[in-house]
Design an enzyme around this catalytic site. Structure first.
Site, PDB file in Angstrom:
ATOM      1  N   HIS A 176       1.093  -1.621  -0.080  1.00 50.01           N
ATOM      2  CA  HIS A 176       0.005   0.022  -0.304  1.00 50.01           C
ATOM      3  C   HIS A 176       0.675   1.473   0.101  1.00 50.01           C
ATOM      4  CE1 HIS A 176      -3.373  -2.485   1.518  1.00 50.01           C
ATOM      5  NE2 HIS A 176      -2.115  -3.295   2.231  1.00 50.01           N
ATOM      6  N   SER A 297      14.329  22.656 -14.648  1.00 54.25           N
ATOM      7  CA  SER A 297      13.161  23.190 -14.665  1.00 54.25           C
ATOM      8  C   SER A 297      14.154  24.272 -14.915  1.00 54.25           C
ATOM      9  CB  SER A 297      12.270  23.134 -13.196  1.00 54.25           C
ATOM     10  OG  SER A 297      11.804  24.352 -13.338  1.00 54.25           O
ATOM     11  N   LYS A 303      15.468  22.137  -8.623  1.00 59.02           N
ATOM     12  CA  LYS A 303      14.854  21.016  -8.643  1.00 59.02           C
ATOM     13  C   LYS A 303      16.061  20.301  -9.973  1.00 59.02           C
ATOM     14  CE  LYS A 303      10.149  20.038  -9.809  1.00 59.02           C
ATOM     15  NZ  LYS A 303       9.601  20.260 -10.482  1.00 59.02           N
ATOM     16  N   GLU A 310       9.393   9.463 -16.250  1.00 64.56           N
ATOM     17  CA  GLU A 310       7.838   9.590 -16.402  1.00 64.56           C
ATOM     18  C   GLU A 310       7.418   9.359 -18.104  1.00 64.56           C
ATOM     19  OE1 GLU A 310       7.373  14.181 -14.082  1.00 64.56           O
ATOM     20  OE2 GLU A 310       9.102  13.411 -15.256  1.00 64.56           O
TER      21      GLU A 310
END
Ligand code: ARG
Length: 403
Positions: A176, A297, A303, A310
């Site tokens: 979970h 970024s 970042k 992704e």
């Protein structure tokens, strides 16, 4: 094609003229097809990817025709020489892929006629584009399965190397997405080695099932010529000729099966990608990726984004889309060949392109992963993740009932 002025160039006759003035079909037709008919019919823009397979099929077919005495050895020699020249032109990027010849099969044949003259016309004896495309596409999917297995093996190697290097790195295991019990980073990565191993075996199974030759089915009913289907099957690396000529030209289940295997593999890739994304967050901080597989970024200098992970995570959408497309193309088609089936190629090519890129990028990313052993060990010790081990200890050492 948005306006007629931007349409394809005017084309003189159906399926194009040959240098000797004969069209490859259309003897019965007095008018040329509408521009829009040409536009919807043409497939050379994508089926040019079948060129190598088309040449292989033609070589095997020509050798067989000579062996059984349907063509002379002079004609066969001329045909093989012409096919060699075409192969060289394709390799050099000088082969003229022409829309007026519709598809790869007629482009090769038209070029062959330009190179060797009328003997080219004998190559299509005892053959139809229906069994020709069935051979080409089957060979392409077979090659794609073999390539994919190689790419999966490379990814497994990268995973095993990383797992070995961090076999003793303690990390929390999750259920979970809640810390459950401590495991090791090596153990976690080896779970994916098993998954990708099953993926590879699915491609191998599909390959074994598809490895039969459709050649000789001709349009659908076979051929009256004394063809040797065993010979062409063997020359093309198939285990045997297909048993039923209608099935041979009508089915694309082998592509569906390969796409299904590709979807499952992409699903595994998406799970590993998701874990990398999670592990890369500052909140987890379990792993680092170098600049090689991340991006920055434009406005937030702190970042480091795991874009490759992704994108791989998202690719499963394309893969499942391809599987869905081909299923819907094939659904409800009466036997045998219908032009619908020309739509089998784009989804299949796109799916394997996406899978290949994903497998290669994932292998690179896995090699690049740098786990933060201290953070993982600290997380494994937090959140009562050793509670079950403590309970087990009490049962074993102190004789307490587990409940
Ligand atoms: N370009 C066609 C395809 O990809 C080749 C087969 C054409 N056969 C036919 N009967 N028109 O399906």
């Amino acid at each position: 094609m948005t306006s007629s002025s931007k349409g394809p160039p005017d084309r003189p006759t159906p399926a194009g003229p040959t240098p000797t003035g004969q069209a490859m079909w259309g003897g019965r037709f007095s008018d040329k097809p509408a521009e829009l008919m040409q536009a919807i019919n043409v497939s050379i823009g994508f089926d040019r990817r079948l060129a190598a397979q088309d040449l292989a099929g033609s070589r095997a077919h020509a050798a067989m025709l000579r062996k059984v005495g349907v063509i002379t050895s002079e004609d066969e020699t001329a045909i093989q020489g012409g096919l060699d020249a075409i192969e060289a032109e394709i390799a050099a990027g000088t082969f003229p892929f022409r829309e007026e010849f519709e598809d790869i099969h007629m482009n090769v044949e038209a070029r062959l006629r330009e190179l060797i003259g009328p003997a080219a016309g004998r190559l299509h004896t005892a053959r139809s584009r229906n069994d020709q495309v069935a051979v080409d596409f089957r060979l392409w999917v077979r090659d794609a399965c073999d390539r994919t297995v190689g790419q999966i093996r490379a990814l497994q190697k990268a995973l095993v190397a990383k797992a070995e290097a961090h076999a003793d790195a303690i990390m929390p295991g999750f259920t979970h997405l809640q810390p459950a019990q401590p495991v090791t980073f090596g153990h976690h990565l080896m779970a994916y080695v098993e998954m990708f191993g099953r993926d590879a075996s699915r491609f191998a199974d599909a390959r074994a099932r598809m490895n039969e030759s459709p050649l000789g089915a001709a349009a659908l009913a076979g051929s009256p010529f004394p063809i040797d289907r065993e010979m062409t099957a063997k020359a093309l690396g198939f285990d045997r000729p297909m048993a039923n000529s209608l099935d041979a030209v009508a089915d694309r289940d082998y592509a569906l099966e390969a796409l299904a295997a590709a979807c499952i593999c992409a699903t595994h890739l998406s799970r590993l990608s998701e874990e990398i994304v999670i592990w890369m967050t500052p909140q987890f901080g379990f792993v680092k990726l170098s600049d090689a597989f991340t991006t920055g970024s434009s406005i937030m200098p702190q970042k480091k984004n795991p874009d490759a992970a992704e994108l791989i995570r998202a690719k499963v959408g394309r893969l499942l889309g391809s599987f869905t497309q081909l299923t819907l193309v094939m659904k409800g088609l009466p036997l045998t060949y219908s032009k619908d089936m020309q739509e089998d190629k784009v989804p299949t090519f796109e799916a394997f392109d996406a899978l290949e890129l994903s497998l290669l990028a994932m292998a690179g990313m896995v090699a690049d992963l740098e786990p933060d052993r201290e953070r993982m060990a600290a997380a494994a010790g937090a959140g009562f993740s050793t509670a079950t081990d403590l309970a087990d200890w009490l049962v074993r050492e102190a004789g307490l009932p587990f409940r």
